[in-house]
Design an enzyme around this catalytic site. Structure first.
Site, PDB file in Angstrom:
ATOM      1  N   ASN A   1      -6.825   1.705   2.476  1.00  0.00           N
ATOM      2  CA  ASN A   1      -7.543   2.971   2.615  1.00  0.00           C
ATOM      3  C   ASN A   1      -7.040   4.009   1.606  1.00  0.00           C
ATOM      4  O   ASN A   1      -7.786   4.882   1.174  1.00  0.00           O
ATOM      5  CB  ASN A   1      -7.375   3.510   4.035  1.00  0.00           C
ATOM      6  CG  ASN A   1      -7.985   2.587   5.079  1.00  0.00           C
ATOM      7  OD1 ASN A   1      -8.778   1.707   4.750  1.00  0.00           O
ATOM      8  ND2 ASN A   1      -7.614   2.756   6.344  1.00  0.00           N
TER       9      ASN A   1
ATOM     10  N   ASN B   1     -12.205  -0.655  -1.354  1.00  0.00           N
ATOM     11  CA  ASN B   1     -11.604  -1.197  -0.134  1.00  0.00           C
ATOM     12  C   ASN B   1     -12.416  -0.793   1.087  1.00  0.00           C
ATOM     13  O   ASN B   1     -12.740   0.395   1.259  1.00  0.00           O
ATOM     14  CB  ASN B   1     -10.181  -0.632   0.022  1.00  0.00           C
ATOM     15  CG  ASN B   1      -9.506  -1.099   1.303  1.00  0.00           C
ATOM     16  OD1 ASN B   1      -9.169  -2.279   1.438  1.00  0.00           O
ATOM     17  ND2 ASN B   1      -9.335  -0.195   2.267  1.00  0.00           N
ATOM     18  N   GLU B   2     -12.769  -1.760   1.911  1.00  0.00           N
ATOM     19  CA  GLU B   2     -13.398  -1.523   3.221  1.00  0.00           C
ATOM     20  C   GLU B   2     -14.452  -0.416   3.190  1.00  0.00           C
ATOM     21  O   GLU B   2     -14.418   0.509   4.015  1.00  0.00           O
ATOM     22  CB  GLU B   2     -12.324  -1.202   4.274  1.00  0.00           C
ATOM     23  CG  GLU B   2     -11.397  -2.367   4.541  1.00  0.00           C
ATOM     24  CD  GLU B   2     -10.477  -2.185   5.743  1.00  0.00           C
ATOM     25  OE1 GLU B   2     -10.373  -1.061   6.266  1.00  0.00           O
ATOM     26  OE2 GLU B   2      -9.874  -3.196   6.157  1.00  0.00           O
TER      27      GLU B   2
ATOM     28  N   GLU C   1       0.851  -1.190   0.000  1.00  0.00           N
ATOM     29  CA  GLU C   1       0.000   0.000   0.000  1.00  0.00           C
ATOM     30  C   GLU C   1       0.886   1.239   0.000  1.00  0.00           C
ATOM     31  O   GLU C   1       1.989   1.227   0.577  1.00  0.00           O
ATOM     32  CB  GLU C   1      -0.907  -0.001   1.244  1.00  0.00           C
ATOM     33  CG  GLU C   1      -1.774   1.263   1.318  1.00  0.00           C
ATOM     34  CD  GLU C   1      -2.920   1.192   2.332  1.00  0.00           C
ATOM     35  OE1 GLU C   1      -2.999   0.197   3.079  1.00  0.00           O
ATOM     36  OE2 GLU C   1      -3.724   2.136   2.349  1.00  0.00           O
TER      37      GLU C   1
ATOM     38  N   GLU D   1      -6.627  -8.993   3.488  1.00  0.00           N
ATOM     39  CA  GLU D   1      -5.808  -8.346   4.527  1.00  0.00           C
ATOM     40  C   GLU D   1      -5.893  -9.194   5.788  1.00  0.00           C
ATOM     41  O   GLU D   1      -6.994  -9.384   6.323  1.00  0.00           O
ATOM     42  CB  GLU D   1      -6.294  -6.927   4.843  1.00  0.00           C
ATOM     43  CG  GLU D   1      -5.956  -5.925   3.771  1.00  0.00           C
ATOM     44  CD  GLU D   1      -6.290  -4.490   4.165  1.00  0.00           C
ATOM     45  OE1 GLU D   1      -6.192  -4.142   5.366  1.00  0.00           O
ATOM     46  OE2 GLU D   1      -6.672  -3.727   3.255  1.00  0.00           O
TER      47      GLU D   1
HETATM   48  O1  AHR Z   1      -3.227  -2.439   6.197  1.00  0.00           O
HETATM   49  C1  AHR Z   1      -3.507  -1.230   6.834  1.00  0.00           C
HETATM   50  C2  AHR Z   1      -4.942  -0.759   6.615  1.00  0.00           C
HETATM   51  O2  AHR Z   1      -5.809  -1.621   7.300  1.00  0.00           O
HETATM   52  C3  AHR Z   1      -5.467  -0.765   5.201  1.00  0.00           C
HETATM   53  O3  AHR Z   1      -5.169   0.397   4.503  1.00  0.00           O
HETATM   54  C4  AHR Z   1      -6.951  -0.863   5.402  1.00  0.00           C
HETATM   55  O4  AHR Z   1      -7.601  -1.483   4.317  1.00  0.00           O
HETATM   56  C5  AHR Z   1      -7.101  -1.603   6.713  1.00  0.00           C
HETATM   57  O5  AHR Z   1      -7.986  -0.976   7.557  1.00  0.00           O
END
Ligand code: AHR
Length: 509
Positions: free
Chosen positions: A77, A177-178, A32, A297
């Site tokens: 994120n 994502n999330e 990331e 993740e």
């Molecule tokens: O891996 C760290 C963060 O954890 C990532 O950006 C997010 O997707 C998760 O909350």
């Protein structure tokens, strides 16, 4: 601590108990644009080991040794505010942007072409995420066109102009994502996200029908919308998506190490719940398609030490969540990997988050060395040896009472049988904190007698021992000599407290 084993944990290894096939995508990781994962992690043009593309040679070597088969990119994120167009073309012309996910300055010196070039040279499959936070269908389909269309269209010709003649051919894509998380830029409801993901996925498939798509599940099983989020999202995306995502991070809290060591029990229940929800939607929709899961993740992460995004300094490549891992953490990471293997029939993709520095198995210092964290070893050895067919095993033996997960077996184990080489691999964790544990596995139905070729173990009199820049090899896998198959065909081993083991056996032919 006592020398007296807590007892014997018994199970049977039988090739007829096949559970699923290990997909190399289970050994995925994650890069990331966060902290120092990219900048001074994989990429550091001024480093003495840097290649002609600016990527660190020492880190690239460790990544190869880690054996990861897949790398997810660029977030996380971060992706929910990312303009991928900022990261292509001449590096000198790229904008410096404010990354609001991690309150950092993003220089965009590494972008789509640099990452995908690195992944190709590393021999790993990329898994790309599109921004469904601040952007949507148009940016997503343009990125697929940029990456996967050979040429003759505006976006693909731009890639060629940027020096990448052959298409990148990215197969696996995350639809955001999330999006269930209030911290996420563009956080929304399950219904709204599901509609957007379905439409973005439809357009992306129109550009390249061969791609596979991952819809966002919950950010973790503790989310108030967990379960209902999965149901609604799958209801909207069932036809376009091939996978539903799961995320989970574990840490020791309140000194409750017994529960921490049994984190696999929580991961196991979480996967089973998501499988049930996915199969419920399948039944309601009268679909013949069985949704696969992407645990994209997972890791140990001491989140309670993280001050929160708003407390972060506004810097380039800040030091964020550079957790140092212990022997105990390595045992938990090894055990979580075993849990994923035990669900190989439904979990087809999994990513240890992240790869370098940011809760990574690899650490690197700017202008300095790189080294393997304790967690590197169970991942690398599992990825190297746990191949082929996963075998179902039922353990009976000493039980540990835990506050969070109830009673769990002291032995956590999984076995794989490689049909090509005939190699049998037994992975094992002793969750007991004070006493060793005897392992006794009956070998049944195998084509020949087996012998132990290697038993490597992570264990230490100090369960908090860790690898550091000053002592990078304080914790390494060590060979165990006494492990063997008895005349009765039983694999016998002794596992020290809080230890992780890989035992390799081959047929005697
Ligand atoms: O891996 C760290 C963060 O954890 C990532 O950006 C997010 O997707 C998760 O909350």
């Amino acid at each position: 601590m006592t020398d007296q084993p807590v007892g014997t944990a018994r199970f049977t290894i039988d090739p007829d108990f096949a559970l699923g096939t290990v997909d190399p995508r289970l050994y995925g990781t994650f890069v990331e644009h966060m902290g120092r994962c990219v900048y001074t992690g994989i990429h550091e043009p001024d480093h003495e080991t840097a290649d002609e593309h600016g990527f660190r040679g020492d880190v690239s070597r460790l990544v190869r040794e880690l054996g990861t088969g897949l790398v997810r990119y660029p977030g996380g994120n971060f992706v929910s505010g990312y303009h991928w167009e900022d990261g292509i073309g001449p590096a000198a012309d790229r904008p410096r942007r404010l990354d609001l996910a991690w309150r950092s300055i993003e220089t965009n010196q590494v972008g789509t072409d640099e990452f995908l070039g690195w992944a190709r040279r590393q021999g790993v499959e990329p898994m790309m995420a599109v921004n469904l936070g601040t952007r949507g269908i148009d940016a997503a389909r343009a990125l697929v066109e940029y990456c996967n269309i050979p040429g003759g269209t505006a976006w693909s010709d731009l890639r060629v102009k940027n020096g990448v003649r052959e298409p990148h051919g990215v197969r696996l894509w995350c639809l955001g994502n999330e999006m269930d998380g209030p911290w996420q830029t563009g956080h929304t409801t399950a219904r709204e996200y599901g509609r957007l993901a379905a439409e973005a996925g439809k357009s992306m498939h129109q550009v390249d029908p061969s791609i596979e798509l991952v819809a966002c599940g919950s950010s973790n099983a503790r989310m108030p919308t967990f379960g209902e989020w999965e149901r609604q999202v799958l209801h909207e995306t069932y036809d376009e998506a091939d996978y539903l995502s799961l995320h989970a991070y574990y840490e020791e809290t309140g000194g409750d190490r017994a529960s921490f060591l049994a984190s696999g029990a929580q991961m196991d229940a979480y996967i089973s719940d998501v499988v049930s929800t996915a199969d419920h939607v399948r039944a309601v929709r009268r679909s013949t398609k069985r949704m696969k899961l992407s645990f994209d993740e997972w890791n140990v992460w001491y989140q309670s030490r993280f001050p929160g995004e708003r407390a972060l300094p506004l810097e380039e490549r800040p030091r964020l969540i550079e957790d140092t891992y212990s022997v105990t953490d390595a045992a938990v990471v090894g055990s979580l990997l075993m849990t994923l293997l035990r669900h190989a029939d439904r979990v087809a993709v999994a990513c240890l988050a992240q790869l370098v520095n940011v809760i990574g198995p690899i650490r690197s210092e700017p202008g300095g060395p790189s080294w393997r964290q304790t967690t590197f070893h169970p991942f690398a050895l599992t990825a190297r040896h746990a191949r082929g067919t996963v075998l179902r095993t039922e353990v009976s033996g000493p039980v540990i009472e835990t506050e969070k997960h109830g009673p769990v077996q002291a032995l956590d184990t999984v076995s794989t049988l490689d049909p090509e080489s005939g190699e049998l691999t037994v992975l094992a964790v002793n969750r007991h904190q004070e006493q060793s544990l005897r392992l006794s596995a009956a070998l049944r139905g195998l084509s020949a007698p087996y012998r132990v070729t290697e038993h490597l173990q992570i264990a230490d009199p100090d369960p908090d021992a860790a690898n550091t820049e000053a002592e990078p090899d304080r914790v390494v896998p060590r060979p165990v000599r006494d492990t063997a198959v008895s005349a009765e065909g039983e694999l016998e081993a002794v596992l020290p407290p809080v230890s992780w083991s890989v035992i390799r056996l081959t047929p005697e032919v």
